[in-house]
Scaffold this active site. Sequence first.
Site, short mmCIF file in Angstrom:
data_model
loop_
_atom_site.label_atom_id
_atom_site.label_comp_id
_atom_site.label_asym_id
_atom_site.label_seq_id
_atom_site.Cartn_x
_atom_site.Cartn_y
_atom_site.Cartn_z
N ASP A 55 -3.97 2.33 -5.05
CA ASP A 55 -2.64 2.34 -4.43
C ASP A 55 -2.35 1.10 -3.59
O ASP A 55 -1.43 1.10 -2.78
CB ASP A 55 -2.46 3.60 -3.58
CG ASP A 55 -3.01 3.47 -2.17
OD1 ASP A 55 -4.03 2.80 -2.01
OD2 ASP A 55 -2.39 4.02 -1.25
N GLU A 56 -3.09 0.02 -3.83
CA GLU A 56 -3.04 -1.09 -2.90
C GLU A 56 -3.31 -2.41 -3.60
O GLU A 56 -4.20 -2.49 -4.44
CB GLU A 56 -4.13 -0.77 -1.87
CG GLU A 56 -4.36 -1.76 -0.82
CD GLU A 56 -5.56 -1.35 0.05
OE1 GLU A 56 -6.21 -0.32 -0.20
OE2 GLU A 56 -5.85 -2.09 0.98
N ASP A 81 0.85 -1.19 0.00
CA ASP A 81 0.00 0.00 0.00
C ASP A 81 0.89 1.24 0.00
O ASP A 81 1.77 1.40 0.85
CB ASP A 81 -0.88 -0.03 1.26
CG ASP A 81 -1.94 1.07 1.29
OD1 ASP A 81 -3.08 0.76 1.68
OD2 ASP A 81 -1.63 2.22 0.94
P1 TTP Z 1 -5.21 5.09 1.42
O1 TTP Z 1 -4.23 4.04 1.04
O2 TTP Z 1 -6.27 4.72 2.40
O3 TTP Z 1 -4.46 6.35 2.05
P2 TTP Z 1 -3.08 6.99 1.65
O4 TTP Z 1 -2.36 6.21 0.63
O5 TTP Z 1 -3.31 8.42 1.33
O6 TTP Z 1 -2.30 6.95 3.04
P3 TTP Z 1 -1.69 5.66 3.78
O7 TTP Z 1 -1.95 4.48 2.93
O8 TTP Z 1 -0.24 5.98 3.92
O9 TTP Z 1 -2.41 5.62 5.09
O10 TTP Z 1 -5.93 5.65 0.14
C1 TTP Z 1 -5.25 5.84 -1.08
C2 TTP Z 1 -5.74 7.09 -1.77
O11 TTP Z 1 -7.14 7.04 -1.94
C3 TTP Z 1 -5.47 8.35 -0.97
O12 TTP Z 1 -4.19 8.87 -1.22
C4 TTP Z 1 -6.57 9.25 -1.41
C5 TTP Z 1 -7.70 8.34 -1.78
N1 TTP Z 1 -8.73 8.35 -0.70
C6 TTP Z 1 -9.80 9.25 -0.80
O13 TTP Z 1 -9.92 9.96 -1.79
N2 TTP Z 1 -10.72 9.27 0.22
C7 TTP Z 1 -10.62 8.49 1.33
O14 TTP Z 1 -11.46 8.56 2.24
C8 TTP Z 1 -9.50 7.57 1.42
C9 TTP Z 1 -9.37 6.67 2.62
C10 TTP Z 1 -8.60 7.54 0.37
MG MG Z 2 -2.14 4.14 0.82
#
Ligand code: TTP
Ligand code: MG
Length: 379
Positions: free
Chosen positions: A118-119, A23
């Site tokens: 992203d995962e 991720d």
């Molecule tokens: P995440 O992987 O949940 O968050 P992140 O990559 O920003 O942070 P980390 O993994 O380090 O905790 O989500 C990936 C992307 O999805 C995030 O950059 C933006 C988008 N997203 C939204 O638009 N709204 C949301 O509520 C979430 C959780 C994510």
């Molecule tokens: Mg992330």
Amino acid sequence: MTTQSQPPPYQPGGSYRHILHADLDAFYAAVEVLDNPDLDGKAVMVGGDPENRGVVATASYEARVFGVHSAMPMRTAVRLCPQGIIIHPRFDRYRQMSRAVMDVFHDFTELVEPLSMDEAYLDITEAVDAGRLPLAIALELKNTVHEKTGLTLSVGAGTSKSVAKIASDLHKPDGLVVVAPGEEREFLAPLVVGKLWGIGPKTGQRLRADGVETIGDLASQSTGWFQRRFGKRALDVQSRATGEDREPVRTEREAKSVSAESTFATDLTGEDTLYPHLSRLAGRVAQHLEGKQLKGKTVTVKARLADFTTFTRQTTLPYPTGSDTVILETAWRLFSRELTPGRSFRLLGVGVSGFTEDEEYQLPLFGEEQLIGDGDSAQ
Ligand code: TTP
Ligand code: MG
């Protein structure tokens, strides 16, 4: 779902699966920093305008220190972190970066299950069985993603999807946590129940009210307790709590659809010309489905016109099919309505999706066997 052979039953000391959950860290914000190094080390908040009731999509870790997080109203974020720099999302750029990262994942294994932009889960069992350590593979994955894209990735490794996912989240950002085979229960035990996939805030609250705070508390409950508590979901939840879940990594294609498409050398028009192409595509899809032992209920046709307008038409059958004849008939029914005189096409595609997880439901409900042998129009 019969997308691939079921993993072997969990046997301590026996054959293990090896799964990574990867991720990206603060994905949207990290891309913004990458494209504008002036933002490096600053509190970056990607999202909508505070004046227009915008929300935070994500924030850099520097902003998170102030309590800013995803889905928070931007107005609140600004109050918590007045020095935060607000940036409007650039989704096309994120999609482009996502593709680059997924390409790296695919260089490591064919078995990649993307969960979002992203995962993803990666099944690396084959490489580990060939002698590589999960730790070495996870490190190489992080390094390669960083080299190729400039983004940092957190990775968790374990013998199941749920353990790997929890592990990847544990030391974010730039985390790397490997849970050794046989140590799943010990690893999970001290963590709060809410970390488990499928335990939302409400369930977590109810469990806590009953004195079940940690995953260890949960794992020590009896099978009967799980059944009373979770009904149909009992076995799934119990196996996740004990770190023994057997959910396979489902690749994109397996999880979503099987399709075939072709772009023509010249734009084509008319039933007589286009029918054989659709038939060939339906045959290819049926062949793929057979190879993967899949049947799906939804048939989709994709078409691109001479002027590049692209559209899809789909329908859902009352029963799942893998038959070339049924796919062709259905696809032709959808497509022939679009075949107005003079309309010419540069691309045609056929897809089947809506795979059912219920084995019984995959049995043909009526006479499909006859149709299967009847596929001389395919290929
Ligand atoms: P995440 O992987 O949940 O968050 P992140 O990559 O920003 O942070 P980390 O993994 O380090 O905790 O989500 C990936 C992307 O999805 C995030 O950059 C933006 C988008 N997203 C939204 O638009 N709204 C949301 O509520 C979430 C959780 C994510
Ligand atoms: Mg992330």
